[in-house]
Scaffold this active site. Structure first.
Site, PDB file in Angstrom:
ATOM      1  N   ARG B 242       0.797  -1.231   0.000  1.00  0.00           N
ATOM      2  CA  ARG B 242       0.000   0.000   0.000  1.00  0.00           C
ATOM      3  C   ARG B 242       0.830   1.283   0.000  1.00  0.00           C
ATOM      4  O   ARG B 242       0.470   2.245  -0.692  1.00  0.00           O
ATOM      5  CB  ARG B 242      -0.990   0.009   1.167  1.00  0.00           C
ATOM      6  CG  ARG B 242      -2.289  -0.733   0.851  1.00  0.00           C
ATOM      7  CD  ARG B 242      -3.325  -0.531   1.949  1.00  0.00           C
ATOM      8  NE  ARG B 242      -2.819  -1.024   3.209  1.00  0.00           N
ATOM      9  CZ  ARG B 242      -3.228  -2.155   3.795  1.00  0.00           C
ATOM     10  NH1 ARG B 242      -4.167  -2.889   3.237  1.00  0.00           N
ATOM     11  NH2 ARG B 242      -2.706  -2.527   4.932  1.00  0.00           N
ATOM     12  N   GLN B 336      -8.096  22.969 -12.390  1.00  0.00           N
ATOM     13  CA  GLN B 336      -8.770  24.245 -12.117  1.00  0.00           C
ATOM     14  C   GLN B 336      -7.841  25.430 -12.378  1.00  0.00           C
ATOM     15  O   GLN B 336      -8.233  26.410 -13.002  1.00  0.00           O
ATOM     16  CB  GLN B 336      -9.273  24.262 -10.666  1.00  0.00           C
ATOM     17  CG  GLN B 336     -10.216  25.406 -10.350  1.00  0.00           C
ATOM     18  CD  GLN B 336     -11.527  25.297 -11.124  1.00  0.00           C
ATOM     19  OE1 GLN B 336     -11.946  24.201 -11.517  1.00  0.00           O
ATOM     20  NE2 GLN B 336     -12.165  26.421 -11.378  1.00  0.00           N
ATOM     21  N   GLU B 363      -6.107  -1.627  -4.529  1.00  0.00           N
ATOM     22  CA  GLU B 363      -5.402  -2.113  -3.337  1.00  0.00           C
ATOM     23  C   GLU B 363      -6.148  -1.721  -2.061  1.00  0.00           C
ATOM     24  O   GLU B 363      -5.553  -1.335  -1.062  1.00  0.00           O
ATOM     25  CB  GLU B 363      -3.932  -1.649  -3.322  1.00  0.00           C
ATOM     26  CG  GLU B 363      -3.196  -2.287  -4.481  1.00  0.00           C
ATOM     27  CD  GLU B 363      -1.717  -2.514  -4.239  1.00  0.00           C
ATOM     28  OE1 GLU B 363      -0.995  -2.515  -5.216  1.00  0.00           O
ATOM     29  OE2 GLU B 363      -1.297  -2.722  -3.097  1.00  0.00           O
ATOM     30  N   THR B 365     -10.128   0.068  -1.288  1.00  0.00           N
ATOM     31  CA  THR B 365     -10.670   1.427  -1.421  1.00  0.00           C
ATOM     32  C   THR B 365     -10.317   2.235  -0.173  1.00  0.00           C
ATOM     33  O   THR B 365     -10.054   1.684   0.901  1.00  0.00           O
ATOM     34  CB  THR B 365     -12.205   1.412  -1.549  1.00  0.00           C
ATOM     35  OG1 THR B 365     -12.737   0.892  -0.322  1.00  0.00           O
ATOM     36  CG2 THR B 365     -12.674   0.567  -2.719  1.00  0.00           C
TER      37      THR B 365
END
Lengths: 260, 384
Positions: B242, B336, B363, B365
């Site tokens: 992760r 933006q 991997e 949510t």
């Protein structure tokens, strides 16, 4: 098989300044890099090593800090680095440089294949490769854009020409100078960088290579730099607009005016 | 900010940066447009030893830890999260072997992955098993000297491109969480095929396919670790991987900030570069603040994880959530800042915004990560 790659440390072309007093390149505070053409020569040597099995030695002439390009070469896969360094070499032109490198290569026991970049981006002479080959009494092919095939006894390569290319077959020993189309230099590997960090380099002096003092450095250099100056800016340029007919008539009008 | 990287770590950053700037960035728009797997770039990354980073030296690796992998992935993510994902998924695919495999299994598979001669992939997700891994239907049944695997894995990164697949299958449904096991399946195993490439919103350079097992027979010794330890291996694998996803988020956010800030310096409106307007400055400032906070958390978490602490799961989830939420926000704000230009695919932030979304999804949510963090906190505070 023994391959020697000649490399040169040059100022990064992104940051070139002239010393107004001496009219030579200002090297202080300028980032140094390996001459880009030489990076392609090195890549080809390492590629041939991967393919055929060869010992790749990188040779450079320069001040002690030129060791940086040797270290970079090791990171890219070269086996050894040799620095030819002596105050007596200072001020060498291409004549003296090719003599010095030839002496060093003889001292190292010669090579089957010598690879050089086509030219260095600081001097842009393209003389050292051919000069070195003459001194080594070795055939040479300039501007190699591709090595088609190679084995332990020789190779077949493409020489770039203005209007295409020649295909040249040659036995070793031979010296090649290379252009950038030859290959894409690899990104130095992590393991290569680790090896490079620990690498020790052989340093050769003028005495080590048995150089004749009258043929090296400034004394051995027939070239005299009289003046270095930035070229005059080009004249004003005009881009013609409009459709093709209008552009052609306008061009014809201007050419006529110029001719009269 | 200076994160006091070691000399080796600086080398990793430099190598990954070079690959990113010279190979990935010039190619990313075309790879994205054509949904093209970046094999040539991955081969160059292999040649530069980047695949070797997380693999121990005795198996031909560089012997790096979580932090080293994070540093490489951050650079790659700055260039293209699609390419970065293909790279990260190969490491993900071998973590189960690294974590639970026997020495023989490690010797068999790791050197080829370290050299980049082979890619790996990790197969957990199925149609009914995403966030809830207990929904797995794929089964592995022993038969003589073989396992027979049946089932379909879904959305598997590097599917069809990898040669080594580590997959989860149920070996004893009655044992619940202890009834799952992990196996190595190789490209070319009889009964194993990959489905067509999925079409995706982003990370289009990466390949995503089904893995289809129809009476797929593999030798007995392809079981990773002990029978029934599949879920534990999966959890440990994800704990290790992760932070890599978080790192892709850092890279993406950095790339988006770089694009937005340099655009804002050049774009002139009302007679001034738009970076001189406070409205734009505040957007950029918030992007920079969040990015640096995310980087500090991810690097800190990765270093913490390298010490194999007890609270690895929580820390790993925390850095994944924070950095990928930041990546999404920074990408949206970069678009933006650049206004209409940001919305055009001619400029890279359009792709970055599409790529960022998956970081919050795959991997685990970010909602599942918050569940995990919450459950860990619940446990911690029950003890005191």
């Amino acid at each position: 098989m023994k391959i020697i790659v000649c490399v040169k440390q040059v100022p990064d072309a992104k940051d070139v300044r002239l010393d107004p007093k001496t009219n030579t390149l200002a090297r202080e505070g300028v980032q140094s890099i390996m001459n880009p053409y030489d990076q392609h020569a090195l890549e080809e040597a390492v590629r041939l090593k991967d393919e055929l099995g060869a010992e790749v030695t990188v040779l450079t002439m320069g001040p002690p800090q030129a060791e940086d390009v040797l270290r970079q070469s090791i990171a890219c896969g070269a086996d050894h680095g040799v620095l030819v360094s002596d105050r007596a070499f200072a001020g060498a032109d291409t004549w003296a440089t090719s003599y010095t490198l030839a002496q060093a290569i003889d001292f190292l026991g010669g090579a089957d294949l010598v690879l050089c970049g086509k030219q260095a981006i600081d001097g842009d002479t393209a003389q050292v490769g051919p000069g070195l080959a003459m001194r080594l009494d070795m055939p040479f092919i300039t501007c190699i854009q591709k090595v088609r095939e190679a084995d332990a006894s020789g190779l077949v390569a493409e020489r770039m020409m203005d209007d295409g290319y020649d295909v040249v077959a040659v036995d070793y020993p031979v010296l090649l100078t290379v252009v950038k189309d030859l290959n894409t230099p690899r990104v130095p590997s992590l393991k290569g960088k680790m090896r490079a960090k620990k690498a020790q380099f052989q340093v050769l002096s003028a005495a080590d290579i048995g150089a004749d003092p009258s043929l090296i450095g400034l004394a051995g250099s027939p070239t005299q730099v009289v003046r270095v100056f930035p070229p005059k800016p080009r004249g004003e340029r005009t881009v013609l607009t409009g459709d093709m007919d209008e552009q052609v008539s306008e061009l014809a009008r201007r050419l006529n005016a110029y001719l009269q | 900010m200076d994160y006091f990287l070691s000399e080796e770590q600086e080398m990793i950053v430099e190598t990954a940066r070079e690959i990113t700037d010279e190979r990935i960035i010039p190619a990313r728009a075309e790879l994205d447009e054509k949904h093209e797997f970046p094999r040539a770039i991955l081969n160059e990354m292999a040649q530069a030893d980047l695949f070797a980073v997380p693999i121990p030296e005795e198996y031909g690796g560089f012997g790096g830890g979580c932090i080293d992998n994070v540093l490489a992935l951050e650079q790659l993510g700055r260039g293209c999260v699609g390419v970065g994902t293909a790279f990260a998924a190969s490491a993900l695919g071998i973590y189960p072997i690294l974590i639970a495999g026997s020495d023989e299994m490690k010797s068999k598979y790791l050197p080829d992955v370290a050299s980049g001669a082979k890619f790996a992939a990790f197969g957990l997700t199925e149609a009914n098993a995403g966030s809830d891994a207990s929904g797995i239907r794929t089964t592995a049944v022993p038969d003589g000297d073989e396992w027979v695997i049946n089932g379909t894995k879904q959305w598997i990164t590097n599917g069809g491109e990898a040669q080594i697949y580590t997959i989860v299958a149920i070996t004893d449904r009655s044992r619940g969480a202890r009834g799952a096991s992990m196996f190595v399946v190789e490209e070319g195993d009889a009964g194993f095929t990959c489905g067509p490439k999925e079409k995706k919103m982003g990370i289009r350079a990466s390949s995503t396919t089904e893995l289809i097992f129809k009476d797929c027979r593999i030798p007995k010794d392809r079981l990773i670790g002990r029978l029934g330890t599949g879920f534990i291996t999966v959890m440990k694998t994800l704990d290790s991987s992760r932070p890599g996803i978080a790192a892709l988020g850092l890279g993406l956010a950095q790339g988006a900030l770089d694009e937005a800030a340099s655009y804002a310096k050049q774009r002139v409106q009302f007679g001034k570069p738009i970076i001189s307007f406070q409205a734009v400055q505040h957007l950029l400032a918030d992007m920079a603040i969040q990015l640096e906070a995310a980087r500090a958390l991810v690097y800190g978490a990765a270093r913490h994880i390298d010490a194999h602490p007890k609270d690895m799961t929580k820390v790993s989830s925390m850095c994944k959530v924070f950095a990928t939420d930041v990546a999404m926000k920074v990408a949206v704000d970069a678009v933006q800042v650049m206004g209409g230009y940001g919305f055009m695919s001619e400029y890279p932030v359009e792709k970055m915004m599409r790529d960022a979304k998956i970081l919050q999804i795959y991997e685990g949510t970010n909602q599942i990560q918050r569940n995990v963090i919450g459950q860990e906190l619940n446990k911690e505070y029950s003890r005191s």
